[in-house]
Each structure stands twice: as C-alpha cells, then as structure tokens.
Design a protein around this motif. Structure first.
Motif, PDB file in Angstrom:
ATOM      1  N   ARG A 619       0.826  -1.208   0.000  1.00  0.00           N
ATOM      2  CA  ARG A 619       0.000   0.000   0.000  1.00  0.00           C
ATOM      3  C   ARG A 619       0.858   1.255   0.000  1.00  0.00           C
ATOM      4  N   ALA A 620       0.208   2.365  -0.342  1.00  0.00           N
ATOM      5  CA  ALA A 620       0.883   3.664  -0.319  1.00  0.00           C
ATOM      6  C   ALA A 620       0.215   4.522   0.749  1.00  0.00           C
ATOM      7  N   PRO A 621       0.985   5.429   1.377  1.00  0.00           N
ATOM      8  CA  PRO A 621       0.392   6.215   2.463  1.00  0.00           C
ATOM      9  C   PRO A 621      -0.698   7.176   2.020  1.00  0.00           C
ATOM     10  N   VAL A 622      -0.792   7.458   0.721  1.00  0.00           N
ATOM     11  CA  VAL A 622      -1.775   8.456   0.289  1.00  0.00           C
ATOM     12  C   VAL A 622      -2.974   7.844  -0.434  1.00  0.00           C
ATOM     13  N   HIS A 623      -3.036   6.520  -0.497  1.00  0.00           N
ATOM     14  CA  HIS A 623      -4.192   5.911  -1.176  1.00  0.00           C
ATOM     15  C   HIS A 623      -4.782   4.777  -0.360  1.00  0.00           C
ATOM     16  N   THR A 624      -6.080   4.570  -0.515  1.00  0.00           N
ATOM     17  CA  THR A 624      -6.770   3.455   0.130  1.00  0.00           C
ATOM     18  C   THR A 624      -7.272   2.517  -0.956  1.00  0.00           C
ATOM     19  N   PHE A 625      -6.727   1.295  -0.972  1.00  0.00           N
ATOM     20  CA  PHE A 625      -7.129   0.273  -1.940  1.00  0.00           C
ATOM     21  C   PHE A 625      -7.192   0.900  -3.344  1.00  0.00           C
ATOM     22  N   SER A 626      -8.352   0.673  -4.029  1.00  0.00           N
ATOM     23  CA  SER A 626      -8.504   1.247  -5.373  1.00  0.00           C
ATOM     24  C   SER A 626      -9.455   2.437  -5.328  1.00  0.00           C
ATOM     25  N   ARG A 627      -9.690   3.021  -4.139  1.00  0.00           N
ATOM     26  CA  ARG A 627     -10.779   3.971  -3.980  1.00  0.00           C
ATOM     27  C   ARG A 627     -10.394   5.431  -4.182  1.00  0.00           C
ATOM     28  N   THR A 628      -9.121   5.760  -4.078  1.00  0.00           N
ATOM     29  CA  THR A 628      -8.773   7.182  -3.974  1.00  0.00           C
ATOM     30  C   THR A 628      -7.950   7.714  -5.161  1.00  0.00           C
ATOM     31  N   GLN A 629      -7.749   6.875  -6.185  1.00  0.00           N
ATOM     32  CA  GLN A 629      -6.809   7.275  -7.237  1.00  0.00           C
ATOM     33  C   GLN A 629      -7.269   8.475  -8.052  1.00  0.00           C
ATOM     34  N   SER A 630      -8.578   8.784  -8.033  1.00  0.00           N
ATOM     35  CA  SER A 630      -9.008   9.963  -8.795  1.00  0.00           C
ATOM     36  C   SER A 630      -9.211  11.173  -7.886  1.00  0.00           C
ATOM     37  N   ASN A 631      -9.009  10.990  -6.601  1.00  0.00           N
ATOM     38  CA  ASN A 631      -9.102  12.133  -5.677  1.00  0.00           C
ATOM     39  C   ASN A 631      -8.023  13.142  -6.066  1.00  0.00           C
ATOM     40  N   PRO A 632      -8.424  14.356  -6.459  1.00  0.00           N
ATOM     41  CA  PRO A 632      -7.431  15.293  -7.015  1.00  0.00           C
ATOM     42  C   PRO A 632      -6.295  15.608  -6.046  1.00  0.00           C
ATOM     43  N   LEU A 634      -5.126  13.640  -3.555  1.00  0.00           N
ATOM     44  CA  LEU A 634      -4.265  12.479  -3.317  1.00  0.00           C
ATOM     45  C   LEU A 634      -3.548  12.040  -4.578  1.00  0.00           C
ATOM     46  N   SER A 635      -4.220  12.149  -5.712  1.00  0.00           N
ATOM     47  CA  SER A 635      -3.538  11.732  -6.943  1.00  0.00           C
ATOM     48  C   SER A 635      -2.435  12.715  -7.317  1.00  0.00           C
ATOM     49  N   SER A 636      -2.534  13.961  -6.834  1.00  0.00           N
ATOM     50  CA  SER A 636      -1.428  14.885  -7.116  1.00  0.00           C
ATOM     51  C   SER A 636      -0.180  14.448  -6.337  1.00  0.00           C
ATOM     52  N   LEU A 637      -0.380  13.730  -5.237  1.00  0.00           N
ATOM     53  CA  LEU A 637       0.763  13.236  -4.467  1.00  0.00           C
ATOM     54  C   LEU A 637       1.312  11.937  -5.056  1.00  0.00           C
ATOM     55  N   MET A 638       0.406  11.114  -5.591  1.00  0.00           N
ATOM     56  CA  MET A 638       0.851   9.855  -6.190  1.00  0.00           C
ATOM     57  C   MET A 638      -0.124   9.482  -7.310  1.00  0.00           C
ATOM     58  N   PRO A 639       0.174   9.922  -8.538  1.00  0.00           N
ATOM     59  CA  PRO A 639      -0.772   9.687  -9.631  1.00  0.00           C
ATOM     60  C   PRO A 639      -0.753   8.259 -10.160  1.00  0.00           C
ATOM     61  N   GLU A 640       0.360   7.555  -9.988  1.00  0.00           N
ATOM     62  CA  GLU A 640       0.449   6.195 -10.532  1.00  0.00           C
ATOM     63  C   GLU A 640       1.411   5.372  -9.684  1.00  0.00           C
TER      64      GLU A 640
END
Ligand code: SF4
Length: 739
Positions: A619-632, A634-640
């Motif tokens: 896991r990454a500290p800025v994302h939860t599972f597959s739920r947060t990847q489009s959160n602007p 959080l994705s600015s911190l880790m887009p991929e």
C-alpha cells in the motif's frame, strides 16, 4: 491486454437512447478539476465565517475522529479531533485528503440503469424512485423463483450495516466482506485457534509501551493505520529495537534496527526458527506458559528441528541474525511484541502462519501485558427496537455447514463467488455490492466476471465509479462520509468510546446516504417495519438516550469516552481464553481432529519458472485500496504506481529507472504499462508494486489507465484450507520486451 476487464469496450453512448446520452452527460460533462483547482476551491471556500463540525473519517476503515471546517458554508479542511482516541488529534494524508473526495470530479452523481449489454457501459440516468422500484421488483421476482438466499451482499465500509440489516430482514443470509478472506481473516483464525479470540480491529497492540517491536510483512508508515503509525513513530523516537521482516526495504524497515530481507513465502520458516531459539535458550515466559499453556511439551518436540541454520537455507537470511533478533525480543519479554499483521493473505497457508505469530507472542507471555497485546474494551450500546430476521433452513452458500472451510468464522467472498458459478448448494442470482470493488479485491478477475454473467441482478452502491460498477445493472450514488449520518461507532481500544458521523456539507448532486437508500429499499420491498423511523437522527438519538449518552454533547464533540478499565493483567484485567481447553493452545487438538497440523509446519514455496519473479504488493500512504486514485488532492501526491526492481536485476535485464514496461504472468496475462523504479531497496529476486492502480472504468477518468493493476496479474491463487482466505502473492511475472 489479456483479461476480460481490460478488453472492456470503452464508454459508448447509444445514439438511439436519450437516456444513455443524458447519463453520459452525467459524468462526462463535468469540468475536470486539477488538484490546484480543488485546493483553490477549498481555500477559496469563502473568507468569512468558519464553522467546525466533528465527525469521523471513512477514507479508510480505521475511523479516526476529525473536525471538518467550513468557510461560508463550503468545505475547507478536515483535521484530527484531539478528543478522539483513534486520531489523537491527527489525521493521515488520506484523511486530510477527504476534502478532495468531496470535490472529486469523478464521483457518481445520480442513479444509473444499464441500457446496453452488461459491462458495455451504456446507461440512462434515472430517479431514485425508478432505480429502487426496478431493483425491488427484480429482487422480489428472484425471491419468488429461488428464495431470498439467492441474493448475496458484498460489503465494506460503515454504511454496510444498513444494507445488511434491510437485506437480512428480507431474508438474505449470504453477506461477506473482502476484509475477511482477502485481508485479516487468516490472522484472526490463527489467534482464535491459539487464544480463543481474534485480535479484531483496531488491533490491541501496545506499541506505545513496547520495549521491542517486530513487524513481519506489516508496512506501518505505508499502511497508514493512524493510531499505530503514531505509536510507531513514538517507538522510533524511544529508540527501542525494531525488527522488520520484509523482502523490501519499506518505510518501516528504514526506521528499524534490523531489516531481514526474507525470501517471499518463507516467513513461517523464520517464525518457527525464532520459536526454536526462544525455547532452546530458555528465553520464553515460563510462568505464563506454565499457568496458561496447553500442550507445550508436544509443541516443543514439534519445533525442535526448526533451527536457525535450517531456516537460513529456506529464508535466505543469516542464521546468526535469526538468533540475534530472537534474543532481542526474547530478553525483553513480556514487554515485546510481534505485530499480528493485517493484510495477511499471501501464500494460501496464512492461518497457520497467523497461528505461528500468535504462538510466538504466547512464548513471550505478552497477552494482557504492558507492551504486548492489551485487553481492549468498548461501550455497549442499547439497540433500537427492530423486528427479528426471518429464519432460513438453507446453509450459508460460501461454506455450507463449514464443509469447505472448517475454521472460517466469517463468510468468504470467494466462496459466494464459487457458489454463483456452480449453483451449488443453490443458485445465487443477485449481488448487492456496497462500497467494495470486487474486480480489484478478489483474485482472478475472469472468475469474478464469469460469476457476474450468471446473475439476474447486480446493484452497486458507491461514492465512486468503481471498476465493478461498470458491470452493474443499477448503480446507486452514495454520499461521501462528510455528507451523511451513519450508524454510531462503538470503538474498541484501551478505553471504549462512542463516535458520531454527521453531515458537514450537503451532497453536490443527487447522492444519498446509505441509511436513506436502505430505508427507501425496505419500503419498496414491502418491509417498511425494518426501518421504522422517519429520519436516522431519531434512531441515533434513541440509542444514545437508552445508553445514557448525551446525544447533543456527542453532536458537539464528536466523541464520548467510556469508563476507564484495566488493560493489563497486573492491574486486574481479566485474562481468559475461549479455546476448547480454556488455555493458550500450543498444541491444537481441534486442528488435529480436522486433519490439519496441530503445530504449524513449513512447506517451501513453489519456485518461479526461469526468468520469472514473485510479484508482491502493498500500500501507499496516500491511497486506500482502489478507492482514492481519482481524488485530485491524493492523486497529485501519487498519480500512478511504480514497479520496484532491484538495481542489479534492472541492470542485468537492461532496464532503466523510469522506463515503461509491461509484465506477463505465468498464465500469459499481460499487465498494463508501468514505470520501473530501479532501487536497492528490494531483493534481487522479487518485484513489488502498490495495488489499486490501473483503472479501466472510463467513468473514473482521472484515474483511468494510470499505473498498472496488480489485481489483473493475480490470476492464480491458493485458498487457505482452514478458512478460505485467498493468496495475493502466488503469481510469477516476467518482463515483456517491447520496441
Ligand atoms: Fe482517515 Fe487516515 Fe484515519 Fe483512515 S487512518 S480513518 S484515512 S485519517
């Protein structure tokens, strides 16, 4: 790309369907908000009056108490609530990023009904009345033909309680969360078999008082279980010995005194060798074992052969390092702790590995002791008077009469999927999927899609267009947590507490809270008595009043603490074990009777084919599972995500840092493109990536095809014979060379 999910047709608006065109506009017409714009929206949320409202976070399942601030009525920021024992006044980055979840441009915004072929993503936007009317009619038809047991609920998240309740009132008996078979279940089974009780959530690990901490495959700092991360930071500050076992030099490893870069799949060998050292060198708690242990002599005979030299050959670790680390925590017993772990389904024998961790802690005698596993408490809340659930004479579909998985104590998601595929012991014809993306969470996506093909109805309720929403018949948009009331939280911890989730800001579109959706559904299903209150506040106020909790105070403060009770045996905490012997079972007769090893035994993992590597995930500290990847935010911190490759391995294969590659697994499935991160922070024979990326649902356009999906490559899995957990680290991958 080879899986059915990645072959999905992209969103196509049906020219002949006004509804479909309308629905397309429902998400396509949004102006995408860049992260800066979101920050600006939040920051410019007025400059005048600031209002604060306490609530608790749902950016993950940890449920930290927070305080939301509004400026001129617009959501501005979300911070920790100092009164809350989970957050202790501080949120993790994802919690802070909840503001981005409210403003997330990819959110579902109105009910959708499928108008084309399933999975083709042709929708019409409909009213709540039409969507729920359709669902209720279909459900009652399925019930008349196959019985209510033929509908299953997959759930995760706090709102699940309302859907569980209404569906159980209607007759559903099959409900499961991936949090069991795909996460912590194997660990809890290991603890139940040993101590008669699981460790639950949050785990009662006394990290803040421990004198030595061992993390075996636990990535605190990447896995942001807020309270534990704060206590871990405190442990680092106190300079206690921290031992991290991981094929990867994780964030936790970088703070540790010892890093043991273990060969994937051999953790049980290390655990057995550690137990061997504690026993052979007399570094175990004789008093605890004498008073509470059951079958200790037989256990000792069983682990005799698992010496550090034997384990060194299996694990790739140094035998002396195995001894040295065992002495570190053995000498500090009982104030030392082997963390029980959380997402522990790695190899398919995980309940026995969970039991080995439990046994190692038992040797340290740390149950109910300072710095070990404390005795946790919670506040008992009075119930709202509700009708009883109807009884069914059918067994549960996932594990009929415990014949598939004898020691499972919760339902198994993949067991329900299997029944959906086979129709045995009876058909499953409908899935209600709440706040869980089964395409990412379950192994073997093709099996999930085949099962979906068997269904007459699939309803997805979520805040976001998850991958599985693309395959639904009806999609229902839920409020995100800052917009809704939920059930009361009666938290377990050193001191019990009650927390309230309450709306802070209005939903931006037609989203609704889970309680409201469940209540409307109950009415349409003809069981209004299942939700016999006008508004959820009436229900919450009743429970508080009957539990002697001041509801007005709870609304104002967000949290009310329960009484202080002893958490250590030395202070009078009750120590009791719910095993058949009433003791800590070093030797388990119940396992032996069921045909399993009474003491865990090590089986070496399968070797990868030539040129292949085991793929491990985290896991990454800025994302939860597959739920947060489009959160602007959080994705600015880790887009991929990136693919970790040992620098020497990368050089040998001619791979450069930042180069985009594709992976192919042992079944020929080719993954999505992913960037190489060449690093010395991983074993040369292992590859790693963060999971939850590589979204292929075009509705999720801000996360669409960013990074690669680990789930896509997880085609092969092993099932834990004790409890049905499915392995996540059983796949081998190689590089696909492209020009
Ligand atoms: Fe929210 Fe982070 Fe706490 Fe999870 S750990 S509930 S995301 S603050």
């Amino acid at each position: 790309m080879s899986t059915a999910v990645s072959r999905r047709r992209f969103l196509s608006l049906s020219a002949g369907s006004l509804g479909a065109a309308t629905a397309g506009a429902a998400w396509q017409g949004w102006i995408p908000l860049a992260p800066d714009a979101v920050a600006a929206t939040a920051a410019e949320a007025g400059t005048g009056t600031v209002t604060t409202i306490p609530t608790f976070c749902e950016m993950c399942f940890w449920r930290c108490g927070g305080i939301a601030s509004l400026r001129d009525g617009k959501l501005w920021k979300f911070e920790g609530n100092p009164k809350d024992p989970q957050s202790m006044g501080r949120l993790c980055p994802r919690g802070t990023g909840a503001v981005g979840a409210h403003y997330d441009p990819d959110r579902l915004r109105q009910p959708l009904m499928r108008v084309g072929e399933r999975g083709k993503e042709e929708w019409k936007a409909v009213s709540w009345d039409e969507a729920l009317g359709f669902v209720a009619e279909k459900m009652n038809k399925i019930k008349a033909e196959h019985g209510p047991e033929s509908m299953a609920l997959f759930n995760h998240g706090f709102g699940q309680r309302f859907f569980q309740h209404v569906l159980k009132s209607w007759g559903v008996i099959n409900y499961a969360g991936s949090s069991y078979a795909q996460c912590r279940g194997a660990r809890d089974v290991g603890y139940v078999l040993t101590y008669g009780a699981g460790v639950g959530s949050p785990e009662p690990t006394d990290i803040k008082n421990t004198d030595c901490l061992v993390l075996i495959g636990s990535h605190l700092g990447e896995n942001m279980h807020n309270t534990q991360v704060q206590e871990f930071a405190n442990a680092v500050e106190r300079r206690i010995p921290i031992i991290v076992v991981d094929p990867r030099y994780s964030v936790a490893a970088s703070k540790a005194r010892y890093w043991l870069p273990i060969r994937p799949g051999t953790d049980l060998a290390l655990l057995l060798a550690w137990m061997n050292v504690l026993v052979s060198e007399g570094l175990y708690d004789r008093e605890f074992v004498g008073q509470y242990g059951h079958g200790f002599d037989r256990f000792v005979a069983e682990i005799k052969g698992y010496t550090p030299d034997w384990a060194a050959a299996e694990t790739g670790l140094d035998a002396q390092m195995i001894r040295v680390t065992a002495r570190e925590f053995g000498r500090r017993r009982p104030h030392s702790l082997i963390h029980p772990g959380r997402r522990v389904n790695w190899n398919g024998d995980d309940a026995q590995r969970g039991r080995a961790v439990a046994l190692l802690n038992a040797l340290l005698g740390n149950w109910g002791r300072r710095g070990g596993i404390y005795i946790n408490h919670h506040v008992e809340l009075a119930n709202f008077p509700l009708p009883k659930y109807p009884k069914s004479d059918k067994p549960k579909a996932d594990n009929p009469n415990f014949e598939r998985y004898p020691f499972a104590h919760e339902a198994v998601t993949t067991g329900i999927r299997e029944t959906t595929l086979t129709g045995k012991p009876y058909p499953i014809k409908a899935w209600w999927v709440y706040s869980t993306d089964l395409i990412h969470a379950l192994p073997n996506q093709a099996e999930t899609l085949k099962a979906i093909d068997q269904l007459d109805l699939m309803v997805v309720v979520d805040t976001m267009p998850s991958e599985i929403a693309g395959w639904a018949d009806v999609v229902l948009p839920e409020d995100m947590f800052l917009e809704r009331y939920d059930e009361l939280l009666a938290g377990w911890g050193r001191q019990g507490w009650v927390a309230l989730r309450q709306p802070v800001v209005a939903a931006p579109h037609e989203q609704k809270p889970a309680w409201w959706i469940a209540k409307q559904l109950a009415e349409k299903l003809g069981i209004p008595e299942a939700m016999p209150f006008k508004h959820i506040e009436e229900y919450l106020a009743y429970r508080c009043e009957k539990s002697n909790i001041d509801f007005a105070k709870l609304k104002a403060e967000g949290v009310i603490m329960g009484p202080k009770e002893p958490i250590y045996a030395d202070d009078g905490a009750t120590i009791e074990f719910g095993t058949p012997s009433g003791k800590v079972e070093f030797w388990s007769e119940q396992l032996q009777k069921a045909g399993f090893d009474p003491v865990p035994k090590f089986t070496p993992p399968e070797k990868p084919p030539e040129g292949y590597f085991p793929l491990i995930t985290g896991r990454a500290p800025v994302h939860t599972f597959s739920r947060t990847q489009s959160n602007p935010l959080l994705s600015s911190l880790m887009p991929e995500n990136e693919l970790w490759v040992n620098s020497a391995t990368a050089a040998k294969l001619g791979l450069k840092n930042g180069q985009v590659v594709k992976l192919k697994n042992q079944d020929g499935v080719i993954g999505q493109p992913i960037k190489v991160k060449a690093t010395q922070r991983i074993r040369p024979d292992t590859l790693y990536m963060v999971y939850g990326f590589g979204h292929t649902n075009p509705m999720r356009k801000h996360a669409f095809m960013k990074g690669a999906s680990a789930a896509q490559l997880n085609t092969r899995y092993k099932t834990d014979p004790l409890m049905g957990g499915t392995s996540l680290h059983a796949n081998f991958v190689t590089f696909v060379k492209e020009s």
